[in-house]
Write a protein that holds these residues in place. Sequence first.
Motif, short mmCIF file in Angstrom:
data_model
loop_
_atom_site.label_atom_id
_atom_site.label_comp_id
_atom_site.label_asym_id
_atom_site.label_seq_id
_atom_site.Cartn_x
_atom_site.Cartn_y
_atom_site.Cartn_z
N PRO A 1 0.82 -1.22 0.00
CA PRO A 1 0.00 0.00 0.00
C PRO A 1 0.85 1.27 0.00
O PRO A 1 0.38 2.32 -0.43
N GLU A 2 2.10 1.17 0.46
CA GLU A 2 2.95 2.37 0.50
C GLU A 2 3.56 2.67 -0.88
O GLU A 2 4.35 3.60 -1.01
N PRO B 1 1.79 3.65 -3.99
CA PRO B 1 0.51 3.91 -4.66
C PRO B 1 0.58 3.78 -6.19
O PRO B 1 -0.45 3.51 -6.81
N GLY B 2 1.78 3.93 -6.75
CA GLY B 2 1.90 3.80 -8.21
C GLY B 2 1.60 2.41 -8.72
O GLY B 2 1.33 2.21 -9.91
N MET C 1 -0.95 0.52 -7.51
CA MET C 1 -2.34 0.11 -7.22
C MET C 1 -3.21 -0.01 -8.47
O MET C 1 -3.80 -1.06 -8.72
N ILE C 2 -3.31 1.07 -9.24
CA ILE C 2 -4.23 1.04 -10.38
C ILE C 2 -3.74 0.08 -11.48
O ILE C 2 -4.54 -0.73 -11.98
#
Lengths: 203, 203
Positions: B46-47, B49-50, B52-53
């Motif tokens: 989670p740290e 964020p790049g 995630m999507i």
Amino acid sequence: MLHLASSTDPAWAPSARDHLESILLDHAHCEKKAASTAVSLIFRYPERPGLMIPLARLAREELAHFEEVIEALRARGLEYRRLAPSPYAARLMTAVRSHEPARLLDTLLCCGLIEARSCERMGLLAEVLEDPALVKLYRGLLACEARHFDTYLDLARGEDLAPEDQLLARLEQLAAHEAAVLRETPGEIRLHGATGPLLQSDP
Amino acid sequence: MLHLASSTDPAWAPSARDHLESILLDHAHCEKKAASTAVSLIFRYPERPGLMIPLARLAREELAHFEEVIEALRARGLEYRRLAPSPYAARLMTAVRSHEPARLLDTLLCCGLIEARSCERMGLLAEVLEDPALVKLYRGLLACEARHFDTYLDLARGEDLAPEDQLLARLEQLAAHEAAVLRETPGEIRLHGATGPLLQSDP
């Protein structure tokens, strides 16, 4: 229609609006968790092929919502990050019986109730939020959550896990449990938290 | 372009064609596993964020492919069911180092190599299969697998896990490991198995 045994405290939505970063962040984590729960059911029940495609579609939708909420965070200059989850879902799932097919029945019904509660809360959020983009997001999502509740109920029916009257009686029991869990979920503002004390160290 | 360190034995594709039920079933499981790996990386990092999507999109595509392969099984009168996995992926992943950021780098590169090998094998399948619907399915999927290889490589680069020359050197090492793992993967016909003895008790 959603079979919930309680309505959310009217104080929740204004509190949520005032802690919007926490709500959005928690919401992103909830969508991620919902996707992973659907995927884990696909892994657990390969001998029930009727579950596979509906659960895969459901997981895809939850992932798409996860992406949407991350974009909504970014549109507000915020970024996705780690967040301690509400104990709501884990406590709800303590009611799941351990023997099959009761385990599957209870899991599907509990997943359905989470979707139902999400639907209710997203409706409340859509009423109090001021940002038109977020109102639109939540109006769109609440319809999906209601549909997901139906999907979980249909899956329970389709797999013939219990006669209809027993299925509905179990749904009513679990809905009462869900309402109790929600009432007792303490502390921080979360999509599935009680109103709770408004923490200053947010989130 | 796919950075694989070996080409599949020419005997594999005709064997796979002759054990099409196993291949389709294994393929469905592979897509499911690919989706769950992407979801598990979303949970683990989670740290970052790049990630995630792109990972959520990737998981959605893998789930859509899972659904497509189940439909392909059904179109042939077959049904999705449990199948012992090839040891390929687990053996490949033994090369992943345990300290960060090497762990993430290696994981992304290994995931990329699995996509690359899938792409190669789907191309071989598309050449030998006779059913036009399956040829179309595999032609479509092999392009996705090549794109997924690029996605994993781009993610490794985007997260700045190693300078470019070190990243490419590590990719080369892992590709050699992948080729060795594939060569030693015994037995049943699988999407990521060696040619192996053709088992009569299939699968």
